[in-house]
Scaffold this active site. Structure first.
Site, short mmCIF file in Angstrom:
data_model
loop_
_atom_site.label_atom_id
_atom_site.label_comp_id
_atom_site.label_asym_id
_atom_site.label_seq_id
_atom_site.Cartn_x
_atom_site.Cartn_y
_atom_site.Cartn_z
N ALA A 57 0.82 -1.21 0.00
CA ALA A 57 0.00 0.00 0.00
C ALA A 57 0.86 1.26 0.00
CB ALA A 57 -0.93 -0.02 1.21
N GLU A 59 3.44 1.84 -1.64
CA GLU A 59 3.91 2.15 -3.00
C GLU A 59 2.77 2.65 -3.91
OE1 GLU A 59 5.02 -0.69 -1.36
OE2 GLU A 59 6.96 0.25 -0.98
N THR A 81 -4.80 -3.91 0.89
CA THR A 81 -5.34 -4.30 2.20
C THR A 81 -4.27 -4.08 3.25
OG1 THR A 81 -6.66 -6.04 1.15
CG2 THR A 81 -6.34 -6.19 3.54
N VAL A 82 -4.60 -3.27 4.24
CA VAL A 82 -3.68 -3.05 5.35
C VAL A 82 -4.35 -3.59 6.62
CG1 VAL A 82 -2.13 -1.41 6.46
CG2 VAL A 82 -3.02 -0.90 4.18
N THR A 87 1.92 -2.93 16.27
CA THR A 87 2.80 -1.75 16.32
C THR A 87 2.12 -0.60 15.57
OG1 THR A 87 3.88 -2.19 14.20
CG2 THR A 87 4.79 -3.31 16.14
N HIS A 89 2.91 0.66 12.91
CA HIS A 89 3.17 0.56 11.47
C HIS A 89 1.90 0.77 10.65
CE1 HIS A 89 5.60 -0.70 8.07
NE2 HIS A 89 4.65 -1.54 7.70
N PHE A 114 -10.00 5.30 -3.42
CA PHE A 114 -9.27 4.66 -2.31
C PHE A 114 -9.93 3.32 -2.00
CE2 PHE A 114 -8.19 4.33 2.32
CZ PHE A 114 -6.81 4.30 2.18
N ARG A 128 -15.14 -7.66 3.64
CA ARG A 128 -15.24 -6.48 2.76
C ARG A 128 -14.69 -6.73 1.36
NH1 ARG A 128 -15.24 -5.62 7.77
NH2 ARG A 128 -16.25 -3.81 8.73
N1 INI Z 1 1.51 -3.25 3.01
C1 INI Z 1 0.21 -3.49 2.78
O1 INI Z 1 -0.28 -3.26 1.67
N2 INI Z 1 -0.57 -4.00 3.77
C2 INI Z 1 -0.08 -4.27 5.02
O2 INI Z 1 -0.86 -4.74 5.90
C3 INI Z 1 1.29 -4.01 5.28
N3 INI Z 1 1.84 -4.31 6.58
O3 INI Z 1 1.12 -4.76 7.46
O4 INI Z 1 3.04 -4.10 6.80
C4 INI Z 1 2.07 -3.50 4.23
N4 INI Z 1 3.38 -3.23 4.41
C5 INI Z 1 4.30 -3.08 3.32
C6 INI Z 1 4.34 -1.66 2.82
O5 INI Z 1 3.18 -1.33 2.10
C7 INI Z 1 5.54 -1.45 1.88
O6 INI Z 1 5.44 -2.28 0.76
C8 INI Z 1 6.88 -1.71 2.58
O7 INI Z 1 6.94 -0.97 3.79
C9 INI Z 1 8.05 -1.27 1.68
O8 INI Z 1 7.97 0.11 1.37
#
Ligand code: INI
Length: 156
Positions: A57, A59, A81-82, A87, A89, A114, A128
């Site tokens: 996400a 990127e 999907t995040v 944490t 993050h 989005f 979802r």
């Molecule tokens: N990227 C996601 O699309 N979803 C996530 O849940 C996620 N988690 O949990 O870390 C995630 N991380 C990777 C991030 O999008 C980048 O690709 C990475 O940080 C490199 O820039």
């Protein structure tokens, strides 16, 4: 009173769908929902739909920016999907992704939907992505279809 509002059928429109690979099994369902909606509601042909894949996400905004820069597309649908972990993050990923996509939309004056699930668990994501809580990809596609039409009517 003059009313401007959009319809969903915009058959000449060119759409880029950008999709992240992280949690890909969920994202593929969002993609199916989005593409099905573009075809059946938007009446858009396969040749006018381009799918671009990226790692996560985070990127999505840069890919959206590169796609918008080409000037070839009427709208972008972003899918991902995040899932919240233990944490902070999650908060960084969601907020940077959302802000970045909005900046692209405003900078290039094109709709950037989005279609990114931001959820507490994989179960919520599944709900979802085509189960009991609908499909975020469908919702994102409907929003760009309507926006393409309403923006063109504002112009004309
Ligand atoms: N990227 C996601 O699309 N979803 C996530 O849940 C996620 N988690 O949990 O870390 C995630 N991380 C990777 C991030 O999008 C980048 O690709 C990475 O940080 C490199 O820039």
């Amino acid at each position: 009173m003059k009313m401007i509002e959009g319809v969903f059928s915009v058959s000449d429109a060119k759409i880029a769908v950008i999709i992240s690979r992280f949690n890909s099994f969920i994202n593929e369902s969002l993609l199916s929902g989005a593409v099905d909606t573009l075809k059946r509601h938007g009446e858009i042909g396969e040749n006018n739909i381009t799918v671009v894949r990226c790692p996560g996400a985070v990127e999505l905004p840069l890919v959206a920016q590169k796609v918008a820069e080409t000037g070839k597309y009427d709208a972008i649908i972003s899918l991902g999907t995040v899932v919240r972990g233990g944490t902070p993050h999650f908060d960084y990923v969601c907020s940077e992704c959302n802000k970045g996509l909005m900046q692209v939309s405003l900078k290039y004056s094109i709709p950037v939907a989005f279609g990114v699930l931001t959820v507490d668990s994989i179960e919520q994501a599944i709900e979802r992505a085509g189960a009991k809580a609908g499909n975020k990809g469908v919702e994102a596609a409907l929003s760009v279809l309507e926006m393409i039409d309403v923006l063109s009517k504002i112009d004309s």
